[in-house]
Design a protein around this motif. Sequence first.
Motif, PDB file in Angstrom:
ATOM      1  N   VAL A  57       0.717  -1.143  -0.023  1.00 38.56           N
ATOM      2  CA  VAL A  57       0.101  -0.178  -0.036  1.00 38.56           C
ATOM      3  C   VAL A  57       0.975   1.322  -0.264  1.00 38.56           C
ATOM      4  O   VAL A  57       0.471   2.395  -0.473  1.00 38.56           O
ATOM      5  CB  VAL A  57      -0.937   0.039   1.295  1.00 38.56           C
ATOM      6  N   HIS A  58       1.930   1.207   0.585  1.00 39.73           N
ATOM      7  CA  HIS A  58       2.880   2.479   0.768  1.00 39.73           C
ATOM      8  C   HIS A  58       3.523   2.653  -0.606  1.00 39.73           C
ATOM      9  O   HIS A  58       4.264   3.810  -0.772  1.00 39.73           O
ATOM     10  CB  HIS A  58       3.987   2.257   2.030  1.00 39.73           C
ATOM     11  N   PRO A  62      -1.877   7.951  -2.651  1.00 41.32           N
ATOM     12  CA  PRO A  62      -3.406   8.271  -2.205  1.00 41.32           C
ATOM     13  C   PRO A  62      -4.359   8.873  -3.051  1.00 41.32           C
ATOM     14  O   PRO A  62      -4.051   9.578  -3.997  1.00 41.32           O
ATOM     15  CB  PRO A  62      -2.727   9.047  -0.835  1.00 41.32           C
ATOM     16  N   ARG A 204       3.485   9.145   5.684  1.00 41.26           N
ATOM     17  CA  ARG A 204       2.480   8.138   6.337  1.00 41.26           C
ATOM     18  C   ARG A 204       3.324   6.830   6.761  1.00 41.26           C
ATOM     19  O   ARG A 204       4.312   6.843   6.455  1.00 41.26           O
ATOM     20  CB  ARG A 204       1.483   7.530   5.055  1.00 41.26           C
ATOM     21  N   CYS A 238      -8.507  -4.546   4.377  1.00 46.25           N
ATOM     22  CA  CYS A 238      -9.073  -3.229   3.813  1.00 46.25           C
ATOM     23  C   CYS A 238     -10.648  -3.189   4.505  1.00 46.25           C
ATOM     24  O   CYS A 238     -11.453  -4.052   4.523  1.00 46.25           O
ATOM     25  CB  CYS A 238      -9.380  -3.260   2.357  1.00 46.25           C
ATOM     26  N   VAL A 263      -5.922   6.624   2.486  1.00 40.30           N
ATOM     27  CA  VAL A 263      -4.985   6.426   3.603  1.00 40.30           C
ATOM     28  C   VAL A 263      -4.592   7.726   4.350  1.00 40.30           C
ATOM     29  O   VAL A 263      -3.491   7.827   4.697  1.00 40.30           O
ATOM     30  CB  VAL A 263      -3.583   5.533   2.990  1.00 40.30           C
ATOM     31  N   SER A 268      -5.733   7.625  11.389  1.00 34.84           N
ATOM     32  CA  SER A 268      -5.210   7.039  12.385  1.00 34.84           C
ATOM     33  C   SER A 268      -5.281   7.568  13.706  1.00 34.84           C
ATOM     34  O   SER A 268      -4.958   7.010  14.950  1.00 34.84           O
ATOM     35  CB  SER A 268      -3.821   6.964  12.044  1.00 34.84           C
ATOM     36  N   ALA A 299      -4.944   3.714   9.243  1.00 34.73           N
ATOM     37  CA  ALA A 299      -5.068   3.529   7.610  1.00 34.73           C
ATOM     38  C   ALA A 299      -3.797   3.032   6.969  1.00 34.73           C
ATOM     39  O   ALA A 299      -3.793   2.362   5.916  1.00 34.73           O
ATOM     40  CB  ALA A 299      -5.630   4.919   7.169  1.00 34.73           C
ATOM     41  N   SER A 300      -2.613   3.061   7.713  1.00 34.05           N
ATOM     42  CA  SER A 300      -1.390   2.508   7.215  1.00 34.05           C
ATOM     43  C   SER A 300      -1.279   0.982   7.125  1.00 34.05           C
ATOM     44  O   SER A 300      -0.813   0.507   6.419  1.00 34.05           O
ATOM     45  CB  SER A 300      -0.168   2.958   8.021  1.00 34.05           C
ATOM     46  N   PRO A 303      -6.052  -0.063   5.004  1.00 36.32           N
ATOM     47  CA  PRO A 303      -6.285   1.137   4.116  1.00 36.32           C
ATOM     48  C   PRO A 303      -8.025   1.094   3.807  1.00 36.32           C
ATOM     49  O   PRO A 303      -8.451  -0.032   3.862  1.00 36.32           O
ATOM     50  CB  PRO A 303      -5.750   0.977   2.903  1.00 36.32           C
TER      51      PRO A 303
END
Length: 638
Positions: A57-58, A62, A204, A238, A263, A268, A299-300, A303
Amino acid sequence: MPCVGDWLNNPLSIVQGFFAQNVPNSDWEKKVTEYFKEKLKENNATNWVPSLNDVPVHYLKPNSLVKFRCMVQDMFDPEFYMGVYETVDPNTNARVLHFGKYRDVAECGPQQEIDLNSSQTVTSERQTLYCVPVPGESAWVKEISFLTLASQARVSPSTSYTPSRHKRSYEEDEDMDLHPSKQKEQHMGNSSGADIHGCVEPKRLETEAPAGHHLISPNCSPPLDLNFPLPGEKGPACLVKVYESWESFKVNDVLEVYGVLSVDPVLSLVNSEERDSSALDPMECMDTAEEQRVHSPPASLVPRIHVILAQKLQHINPLLPACLKEEESKTFVSNFMSELSPVRAELLGFLTHALLGDSLAAEYLILHLISTVYARRDVLPLGKFTVNLSGCPRNSIFTEHIYRIIQQLVPASHRLQMTIENMNHSRFIPHKDYAANRLVTGVLQLASNTSLVVDETQLEQGQLDTTGVHNVTALGNLITWQKVDYDFNYHRMEFPCNINVLITSEGRSLLPSDCQVHLQPQIIPPNMEEYMSSLLTAVLPSVLNKFRIYLSLLRLLDYSISDEVTKAVEEDFVEMRKNDPESITADDLHKTLLVARFLSLSAGQTTLSRERWLRAKQLEAQRKARLQQQKCVNGNEL
């Protein structure tokens, strides 16, 4: 006009365009859905969309468009949000309308305030699904999906970007070793980190996810349980937010969703004492601390995807068209059916070698692998074909290798080692946690058409405790009724399933089965490990792919029996009963008809012929004769 790639890189700008043109007309929402539906039909565009199954995801931008192949593990309560809201500038009194759809956080400029009393405000509702990667999904499914994505990424707009800190997460450590090309692909198409608010992309949290269920979050003192049904599973969970037709989705459905990746770091803060409530949607309701922790994880780690399009999947085999009813798919099916006979012969030979030269057991294994529940009559599931492969060497690596071979053939599978330890300490049945208001998963929460290999050769002497007895009962109910009774504390709720169960055992299994086949090895390899490993390396990848298509495709075919053949079968049954009333029962007839069904489908025939009926009778006679030859093994009567 939107630029090329905007619908991928910045879908919210497309939504903004339709919203601005059509407010206060409500048609803008339908136009957004139709726009993306058309875009995804163009030039294999579905392969351009980055997948959370393949890319950490990173590495994804976004608010870009992403897709996710997943199973619905839980459904949270519907939530209210501001579908349309108005902001006002206190200095100039200028008012601006905004849409809240596909967003978690209200869009509000530095000089603007949300007018909660505005007559323009529209309160809407959406459903949140908690989704996890398909449990037991085979490595080859992930690999083929990733290679498809990678090949398209070379010639299409990329939505990936390089974060300021490179820290590996999920299964990346393992995948980088297995697929060096992955590292290269993930750095392609470095695009700007600016989001739709015109702000620089905020830093993030990037947290490494170990192989277990639990992840430590700085915002949560206890570990965060991602609720994967199977131990050791990896990949992102998710929160999938659905806006239309969510009544059609249910727990355990397998979906492919296309939507906006959210995200935002502010999500968070929900669990943090430093939370600034003004940054969040004012319509959000506050729940208990435990429920808030579970329903609003960082969300990290978990997500959010705001769904624009979603579809239930018939299957997850990437080698097959997603839907077999379309014209192009019909051509694919007819082309493959024309070469079905040699594929079946090769597969039979391959499985015969895997089963140490036993061609009868290989025949039944093929029938088992293409079996599926095609209908239910009251509580009786029709089409289930649980096979008990008895005569397997005890505590040997034989079952482990048979499972590895099945893993290479089917899209999703799991090996359940039936040890006293596992029975007494594993969580098989999902149960409702009312404090956190969520469904806590269990090993038997599996997607349809998953192959479950129960290894009874590992069973040793010992005492089952209450949990162990409940687990064995649940396994028996799954096999017999193709259902799992989820525990809701005050009551049990039936969840129908469609799981292919293969039981390997030394003697006759302790569990029920539809068909027992006693293994008669014709080959005793001096080195079992070497023999089994060489089998897979000897098969060409192209041939292996044909096996995979064969087994997935035949499960999806329709089947029927003509009135003429039905009458012939009835007469045949009466004749057999005349000769020896004890030799065949109504249950034997049902079993032989089931064998005939899958035997016909395995040859690509969607209706029963006299020839296939006679072949089914012959196979059943051989199987029964073999069982008669066997005596008691370790006190477990065959």
